[in-house]
Write an enzyme that holds these catalytic residues in place. Structure first.
Site, PDB file in Angstrom:
ATOM      1  N   LYS A   4      10.428  -7.803   4.816  1.00  0.00           N
ATOM      2  CA  LYS A   4       9.500  -7.524   3.732  1.00  0.00           C
ATOM      3  C   LYS A   4       8.782  -8.817   3.325  1.00  0.00           C
ATOM      4  CE  LYS A   4      10.508  -5.024   0.255  1.00  0.00           C
ATOM      5  NZ  LYS A   4       9.142  -4.481   0.350  1.00  0.00           N
ATOM      6  N   GLY A   5       7.728  -8.647   2.536  1.00  0.00           N
ATOM      7  CA  GLY A   5       7.036  -9.829   2.033  1.00  0.00           C
ATOM      8  C   GLY A   5       5.637  -9.993   2.584  1.00  0.00           C
ATOM      9  N   GLY A   6       5.174  -8.986   3.353  1.00  0.00           N
ATOM     10  CA  GLY A   6       3.800  -9.036   3.861  1.00  0.00           C
ATOM     11  C   GLY A   6       2.798  -9.201   2.729  1.00  0.00           C
TER      12      GLY A   6
ATOM     13  N   ASP B 213      10.550   1.171  -2.252  1.00  0.00           N
ATOM     14  CA  ASP B 213       9.672   0.084  -1.806  1.00  0.00           C
ATOM     15  C   ASP B 213       9.306   0.275  -0.334  1.00  0.00           C
ATOM     16  OD1 ASP B 213       8.243  -2.267  -1.804  1.00  0.00           O
ATOM     17  OD2 ASP B 213       9.887  -3.549  -2.469  1.00  0.00           O
TER      18      ASP B 213
ATOM     19  N   SER C 263       0.818  -1.221   0.000  1.00  0.00           N
ATOM     20  CA  SER C 263       0.000   0.000   0.000  1.00  0.00           C
ATOM     21  C   SER C 263       0.850   1.269   0.000  1.00  0.00           C
ATOM     22  CB  SER C 263      -0.953  -0.020   1.199  1.00  0.00           C
ATOM     23  OG  SER C 263      -0.227  -0.155   2.402  1.00  0.00           O
TER      24      SER C 263
ATOM     25  N   GLU D 104      10.906  -8.428  -5.220  1.00  0.00           N
ATOM     26  CA  GLU D 104      11.379  -7.206  -4.543  1.00  0.00           C
ATOM     27  C   GLU D 104      12.877  -7.292  -4.255  1.00  0.00           C
ATOM     28  OE1 GLU D 104       7.300  -5.848  -2.202  1.00  0.00           O
ATOM     29  OE2 GLU D 104       8.671  -7.213  -1.213  1.00  0.00           O
TER      30      GLU D 104
HETATM   31  C1  5RP Z   1       5.181  -6.667  -0.099  1.00  0.00           C
HETATM   32  C2  5RP Z   1       6.021  -5.877   0.845  1.00  0.00           C
HETATM   33  C3  5RP Z   1       5.506  -4.560   1.286  1.00  0.00           C
HETATM   34  O1  5RP Z   1       6.454  -3.594   0.996  1.00  0.00           O
HETATM   35  C4  5RP Z   1       5.270  -4.608   2.757  1.00  0.00           C
HETATM   36  O2  5RP Z   1       4.377  -5.670   3.021  1.00  0.00           O
HETATM   37  C5  5RP Z   1       4.672  -3.293   3.259  1.00  0.00           C
HETATM   38  O3  5RP Z   1       3.369  -3.149   2.765  1.00  0.00           O
HETATM   39  P1  5RP Z   1       2.481  -1.902   3.162  1.00  0.00           P
HETATM   40  O4  5RP Z   1       3.131  -0.705   2.556  1.00  0.00           O
HETATM   41  O5  5RP Z   1       1.132  -2.210   2.550  1.00  0.00           O
HETATM   42  O6  5RP Z   1       2.425  -1.839   4.662  1.00  0.00           O
HETATM   43  O7  5RP Z   1       7.076  -6.280   1.251  1.00  0.00           O
HETATM   44  O8  5RP Z   1       5.741  -7.921  -0.363  1.00  0.00           O
END
Ligand code: 5RP
Length: 262
Positions: free
Chosen positions: A102-104, A89, A35, A111
């Site tokens: 990362k990776g949520g 990112d 996001s 990435e």
């Molecule tokens: C996706 C990611 C995102 O950068 C991470 O999850 C952060 O997401 P957000 O900006 O929605 O909090 O690593 O794989």
């Protein structure tokens, strides 16, 4: 419209708005996922449409590629572009040295490849993502579907000798099926609560055959841009050791919502 944006999104927007200031005409830019990165893509789309800036984007997920194309940002593959000037990112967690989890969103593999192929990585986040020690959020590990349960067992065995506080592992689901990454792999979320030695854990995870990649981004990030809802942005440059504070003007963002309402 600006007043309607929830504080968390304002903070993400502020970080994103500041970070696109690093993008110069002619640059090849890695576009992150999630996001916060979506705000950055919207801001960059505005620069392409309104200021006529010429950039080439490499997206870290099919979702980001779709959004970028909708907003008029030219997208190429990494193989077409080969090397990038900059990647921007988000992150799920960052520590004082800008080591990240990362990776949520499940895009950690692309990435990491894209960030590694960049001269500079800029991380954008809100202050809630800051931690003293990584591991509060689950650590995503991308694994090959073939024999994933055996891979999970090998990870569990390895974790028994790591400096971590928890060791439960869950297969990430999409409704009631395994979540599939853009590369067709599964994600195992490691609930470790505290990772005492991220480098050791990274090394050992990478030695397990079914593991494709994990969400620890160590020594990869050069600059952290932390936005707050009041428009304040803190910029931490890990390479020259500086921390600067600036103010981002939160202008009317109606045009940034075009992709959402259409
Ligand atoms: C996706 C990611 C995102 O950068 C991470 O999850 C952060 O997401 P957000 O900006 O929605 O909090 O690593 O794989």
């Amino acid at each position: 419209m600006t007043a309607d944006i929830p504080p968390i999104d304002r903070a993400k927007f502020v970080a994103a708005k500041h970070a696109v200031g690093y993008i110069e005409d002619g640059m090849r830019v890695g576009l992150g996922s999630g996001s916060t990165a979506a705000w950055m893509v919207r801001c960059l789309g505005g620069m392409v449409r309104e200021d006529g800036i010429n950039v080439t984007g490499v997206a870290t997920s099919t979702r980001t590629a779709k959004l970028a194309r909708q907003l008029g940002i030219p997208i190429r593959t990494l193989d077409e572009v080969q090397w990038l000037d900059l990647t921007i990112d988000g992150a799920d967690e960052y520590d004082a040295d800008l080591n990240l989890i990362k990776g949520g969103g499940g895009a950690l593999l692309r990435e990491k490849i894209v960030a590694t192929a960049s001269d500079q990585m800029v991380m954008i986040a809100d202050p809630a993502k800051h931690v003293d020690v990584l591991g509060g959020c689950p650590l995503p590990v991308e694994v090959i579907p073939f024999g994933w349960q055996t891979t999970q067992a090998l990870i569990e065995e390895m974790l028994a000798n790591q400096d971590v506080m928890g060791c439960s592992i869950s297969l990430r689901l999409n409704v009631n099926k395994p979540f599939c990454t853009d590369e067709g792999n599964y994600i195992l979320d490691l609930h470790l609560r505290r990772i005492g030695d991220p480098r050791q854990l990274s090394l050992e995870l990478n030695q397990i055959p079914g593991v494709v990649e994990h969400g620890l981004f160590l020594d990869m990030c050069d600059v952290g841009v932390i936005g707050s809802a009041d428009g304040t942005v803190k910029v931490r440059n890990i390479r020259n050791g500086t921390i600067e504070q600036e103010q981002v003007r939160i202008i009317d963002t109606d045009n940034l919502f075009l992709d959402i309402v259409n």
